[in-house]
Each structure stands twice: as structure tokens, then as C-alpha cells.
Design a protein around this motif. Structure first.
Motif, PDB file in Angstrom:
ATOM      1  N   ASP A 121       0.817  -1.220   0.000  1.00  0.00           N
ATOM      2  CA  ASP A 121       0.000   0.000   0.000  1.00  0.00           C
ATOM      3  C   ASP A 121       0.847   1.265   0.000  1.00  0.00           C
ATOM      4  O   ASP A 121       0.332   2.360   0.192  1.00  0.00           O
ATOM      5  N   ASP A 126       6.456   5.430   2.220  1.00  0.00           N
ATOM      6  CA  ASP A 126       6.236   6.520   3.179  1.00  0.00           C
ATOM      7  C   ASP A 126       7.379   6.621   4.177  1.00  0.00           C
ATOM      8  O   ASP A 126       7.783   7.717   4.573  1.00  0.00           O
ATOM      9  N   ILE A 131       5.150  10.675   4.798  1.00  0.00           N
ATOM     10  CA  ILE A 131       3.771  10.190   4.834  1.00  0.00           C
ATOM     11  C   ILE A 131       2.994  10.739   3.633  1.00  0.00           C
ATOM     12  O   ILE A 131       3.035  11.932   3.331  1.00  0.00           O
ATOM     13  N   GLY A 132       2.309   9.835   2.955  1.00  0.00           N
ATOM     14  CA  GLY A 132       1.496  10.241   1.813  1.00  0.00           C
ATOM     15  C   GLY A 132       2.216  10.176   0.484  1.00  0.00           C
ATOM     16  O   GLY A 132       1.595  10.308  -0.570  1.00  0.00           O
ATOM     17  N   THR A 135       1.459   6.178   0.189  1.00  0.00           N
ATOM     18  CA  THR A 135       0.110   5.722   0.540  1.00  0.00           C
ATOM     19  C   THR A 135      -0.936   6.762   0.167  1.00  0.00           C
ATOM     20  O   THR A 135      -0.629   7.941  -0.011  1.00  0.00           O
ATOM     21  N   GLY A 136      -2.157   6.277   0.075  1.00  0.00           N
ATOM     22  CA  GLY A 136      -3.292   7.175  -0.079  1.00  0.00           C
ATOM     23  C   GLY A 136      -3.498   7.687  -1.493  1.00  0.00           C
ATOM     24  O   GLY A 136      -2.742   7.365  -2.415  1.00  0.00           O
ATOM     25  N   PRO A 137      -4.543   8.496  -1.651  1.00  0.00           N
ATOM     26  CA  PRO A 137      -4.941   8.938  -3.002  1.00  0.00           C
ATOM     27  C   PRO A 137      -3.984   9.937  -3.650  1.00  0.00           C
ATOM     28  O   PRO A 137      -4.024  10.126  -4.861  1.00  0.00           O
ATOM     29  N   ASP A 138      -3.155  10.582  -2.851  1.00  0.00           N
ATOM     30  CA  ASP A 138      -2.232  11.572  -3.420  1.00  0.00           C
ATOM     31  C   ASP A 138      -0.805  11.061  -3.488  1.00  0.00           C
ATOM     32  O   ASP A 138       0.146  11.843  -3.597  1.00  0.00           O
ATOM     33  N   ALA A 139      -0.643   9.751  -3.438  1.00  0.00           N
ATOM     34  CA  ALA A 139       0.702   9.164  -3.510  1.00  0.00           C
ATOM     35  C   ALA A 139       1.395   9.574  -4.804  1.00  0.00           C
ATOM     36  O   ALA A 139       0.756   9.739  -5.846  1.00  0.00           O
ATOM     37  N   ASN A 164       5.694   0.132  -5.692  1.00  0.00           N
ATOM     38  CA  ASN A 164       4.504   0.537  -4.953  1.00  0.00           C
ATOM     39  C   ASN A 164       3.267  -0.170  -5.499  1.00  0.00           C
ATOM     40  O   ASN A 164       2.984  -0.099  -6.693  1.00  0.00           O
ATOM     41  N   ASN A 166       0.182   0.520  -4.325  1.00  0.00           N
ATOM     42  CA  ASN A 166      -0.974   1.369  -4.017  1.00  0.00           C
ATOM     43  C   ASN A 166      -1.891   1.487  -5.236  1.00  0.00           C
ATOM     44  O   ASN A 166      -1.499   2.046  -6.264  1.00  0.00           O
ATOM     45  N   ASP A 168      -4.327   3.332  -5.794  1.00  0.00           N
ATOM     46  CA  ASP A 168      -4.699   4.702  -6.166  1.00  0.00           C
ATOM     47  C   ASP A 168      -3.806   5.263  -7.274  1.00  0.00           C
ATOM     48  O   ASP A 168      -4.162   6.244  -7.924  1.00  0.00           O
TER      49      ASP A 168
END
Ligand SMILES: [Zn+2]
Length: 429
Positions: A121, A126, A131-132, A135-139, A164, A166, A168
Motif C-alpha cells: 500500500d 512513506d 507520509i502520503g 500511501t493514499g490517493p495523493d501518492a 509501490n 498502491n 490509487d
């Protein structure tokens, strides 16, 4: 097609460099392109999933990426899949397999493993980049890879790659395969390459050249769409890892790029076009950091026109091309390198482009001045690259006769470093 941007985060100790053609210059003189001493490289895949891709799918994707390099028949590189790392490497255990972020001592680069890490993920990414970032939608970071080297040595010890998973990021298998292959290129010691792409191209333009495959795999932006290499990638890899007859089958185009006053131009892009095949190859002036504007290309026999231009102003730091583009204020972005413009054609002493004829086993030495003038000297022999690098002395001085030395533990701890992380940031579309 999804377009992505490549950037680099340089970690490590003073003495690690990014270079044109070669990514890392080391050896005791700091002028030897770093390579793996053994071109038979074994990667150790992990056992977990890659986000929505199951382990088998991820493994196949990485094997496809490796095949892109393995198929180059003028290079000895052969990367194979070895025994799996018998765990799912994740945020809880990655520090046992790859370097620990921000640690100057824990690198896990002498454990006999070259791990391929499926970061399910983006959590491991990260840990390295914030951080970010993974991960997440703005990776933004799709992956990175690096090899370790003892400072002063000529040879990498071990490396790793993180991909990665992820979802997203919404990257299709073809693009992800090419991104992994690009990262593997860095792992092997290859730098970015600008070739003949318009040096005013900006990332926001998203790879505007007519054909995606005009872009080398090692271009700083992920523009290429075919799952293969560009001619420039082939020569770059083969120069680092040549088959026994590679050099003798090529013509050597070498020389210096200097101002009209004879001052070395460092950090400009030099590229040639084979006028019979249309193939393009490039190298950065003074790519060995010898402060003389030196360049060298080992090219297929044929007729060539030589050009120069400035490095794209976006190609600094993580997107750097050549050894003088670490910051926007580095040598590549200052005169005289920054004053070359979009296209300077070598015309020797005439007004038309000089046609440079290269034959196998021969060399052509050029003095290329910033007004396009210069000289051409042909020889029926080549100059040994080892001699140019001074690598016999430079490698023996620190590596115990070619890289087999065993430094004491405190020395090891002080010298080990990560030369470069390469990562892609996703362009939001
Ligand atoms: Zn890159």
C-alpha cells in the motif's frame, strides 16, 4: 497513456555522485563508473501481493522488466530470479532486508540478497520519503531502487528495488513494467539520458515528441510506451557491461567539448544521430568529472552528425542528467553549458554538418567548440576505457585487486552508503 515523472533523492555520504551515462563514479580517483563486478545478478522476489496484483502477477511483471535488459545481446547483464525472500516484506519487517531510512549503519547490503519488495500500500515508501508519498490517493512515488558501494571501490555490493502496489496510482501493467525496468537501469548503474529530445520540454507538456519510443527508457520522464529499450539505453548498458567483442564491433567517438577559448564545457548534453539508421545516442560532456569536457560514445559503425544542447532546466536533482545537475544552480545550468541552446551542430571548419564516419574497432577524436567549429582526428585503434578511467590503479587502490577486499567492520560501517534512490512521481491526470 499515464505519464510519470522521475526524480531522485540522493542519500548517502560525500563522494557519491550522479553522472552522465554512468550513475555513480567511484574508484579511488572518483572517476570510475560503478558497476556490478559479476553481470550475472540474482534478484530475490518476496512472497506477498503487490496491492491488487497477486504475487504471481507481480513476479511476472518484474520478470518482464528484467527481460527488457537481459535481451540486449551486446551486454553481459543477465538478471535472474533466485530464491524468494521467504516472507511478505512490509512496514513491520523491511528493515531486515533493505536499508533503514536515515540510518548510516543499517543497510542490509551484505546479506546475499537483492530483494524485490512489493510495497502493498506504499507504506514502506512513506517510511523513506514521507507520509502520503507512497500511501493514499495523493501518492506520488511509484518505486525506487538503489545499489550500495563502498566509497572508493569500483563495484556495487548489493541493491534492491521497491515497487509501490498502491491501487490509487492506477498504473497499468505496461507502464509499471517500464517503470520497474527504468529503476533496474539505475540499480545497474545507469544515469538518465536526454538524447535528442527538445531540451525545452517541460513535464506539464507530457512527452510531446511525435513518437513515445523516441524517448529512451532512461529518460527522466516515463514517456516510452514500448516494452523495450532505445538504442541509447543499449549502448549505455553495453559500455558498462560489454560482451568480449562489443568494443571492437563499435566505433569510438570521443573528444572534448570546449569554449572557443578552450575552456572545458562541463555538463552539456552531446548527442549524435546515425544518418543511415536515424538512431540517437547521447552523453554528457565531462561525464567522468575530469574537468576537461571529455566525452566518449561506443557506437555502431556508420555515419553520424554530432550535436550539443543544454540540459533541460527541469532535469536537476531527482531528474538529473549528468554529474553537474544536482541543483538548479549546478554547473549544467550556468554558462557556458547553459548557453549552448537548443541545438548546436558540429561543423568542424565548414558551414554544413560534419559527417563523422565510424568504423568498427576505430576511433574518431573530436575537439568540439561552442561555435560549432573544431577538429577531427581518425585513428585505426581505440583508446581503452580502463585507461581513460585509470581504473587499474583506481580500482586496485581500494578494492584489494578488483573488489574482493574485506574492509574491517568499522571501516565498512563508515563507507557503506546508498548512492541514489530513484523514484517516480505520478502525474495527476
Ligand atoms: Zn530515473
Amino acid at each position: 497513456m499515464l505519464k510519470t515523472l522521475a526524480t531522485t533523492l540522493i542519500l548517502g555520504l560525500p563522494g557519491t555522485l550522479i553522472a552522465g551515462g554512468p550513475l555513480v563514479l567511484e574508484g579511488s580517483n572518483g572517476q570510475v563508473p560503478a558497476t556490478y563486478a559479476n553481470p550475472e545478478i540474482i534478484f530475490n522476489f518476496e512472497t506477498g501481493a503487490l496491492g491488487p496484483r497477486d504475487n504471481d502477477t507481480a513476479d511476472q511483471l518484474v520478470r518482464d522488466a528484467l527481460a527488457i535488459w537481459n535481451i540486449i545481446d551486446t551486454s553481459t547483464i543477465n538478471i535472474t530470479q533466485g530464491t524468494d525472500v521467504p516472507v511478505d516484506i512490509d512496514e513491520t519487517n523491511f528493515t531486515s532486508y533493505i536499508p533503514v531510512p536515515d540510518s548510516s549503519t543499517v543497510h542490509n547490503d551484505d546479506d546475499g540478497l537483492n530483494p524485490i519488495v512489493y510495497d502493498d500500500d506504499g507504506g514502506i515508501i512513506d517510511e523513506f520519503f514521507g507520509i502520503g508519498q507512497g500511501t493514499g490517493p495523493d501518492a506520488t512515488v511509484v518505486g525506487f531502487a538503489a545499489s550500495s558501494i563502498l566509497i572508493g571501490s569500483c563495484f556495487f555490493t548489493e541493491g534492491f528495488a521497491v515497487v509501490n502496489g498502491n491501487s490509487d496510482l492506477r498504473i497499468n501493467d505496461t507502464d509499471l513494467t517500464l517503470i520497474v525496468a527504468h529503476e533496474i537501469g539505475h540499480y545497474l548503474g545507469l544515469d538518465h539520458s536526454q538524447t535528442d529530445i527538445d531540451n525545452t520540454e517541460l513535464f506539464i507538456q507530457r512527452c510531446p515528441a511525435f513518437d513515445d519510443d523516441d524517448y529512451p527508457l532512461m529518460y527522466p520522464y516515463a514517456c516510452r510506451s514500448s516494452q523495450n529499450t532505445h538504442a541509447d539505453d543499449n549502448v549505455a548498458l553495453s559500455t558498462l557491461y560489454p560482451t568480449d567483442d562489443f568494443f571492437q564491433q563499435q566505433g569510438q567517438l570521443m573528444g572534448t567539448f570546449v569554449t572557443t577559448e578552450g575552456v572545458a564545457v562541463r555538463g552539456a548534453n552531446l548527442w549524435v544521430e546515425n544518418i543511415q539508421t536515424g538512431e540517437i545516442y547521447s552523453i554528457v560532456s565531462d561525464y567522468l568529472k575530469q574537468f576537461n569536457g571529455f566525452f566518449n560514445l561506443m557506437l555502431p559503425p556508420g555515419s553520424y552528425i554530432l550535436h550539443a544542447n543544454s540540459i533541460n532546466i527541469e532535469f536537476f536533482g531527482g531528474s538529473s542528467v549528468g554529474p553537474y545537475a544536482n541543483t538548479p544552480f549546478d554547473v549544467s545550468f550556468l554558462p557556458p553549458a547553459s548557453s549552448i541552446g537548443a541545438d548546436l551542430v558540429f561543423n568542424a571548419d565548414g558551414s554544413v554538418p560534419e559527417i563523422i564516419n565510424l568504423e568498427a574497432g576505430m576511433s574518431v577524436e573530436i575537439v568540439f567548440r561552442t561555435d560549432g567549429s573544431g577538429s577531427v582526428t581518425t585513428s585505426d585503434t581505440q583508446i581503452d576505457l580502463a585507461q581513460i578511467y585509470n581504473s587499474a590503479d583506481a580500482c586496485n587502490a581500494t578494492a584489494g585487486g578488483g573488489g574482493g577486499g574485506t574492509p574491517s567492520l568499522p571501516l565498512l560501517a563508515a563507507l557503506l552508503c546508498i548512492p541514489a534512490y530513484r523514484l517516480y512521481t505520478k502525474h495527476r491526470i
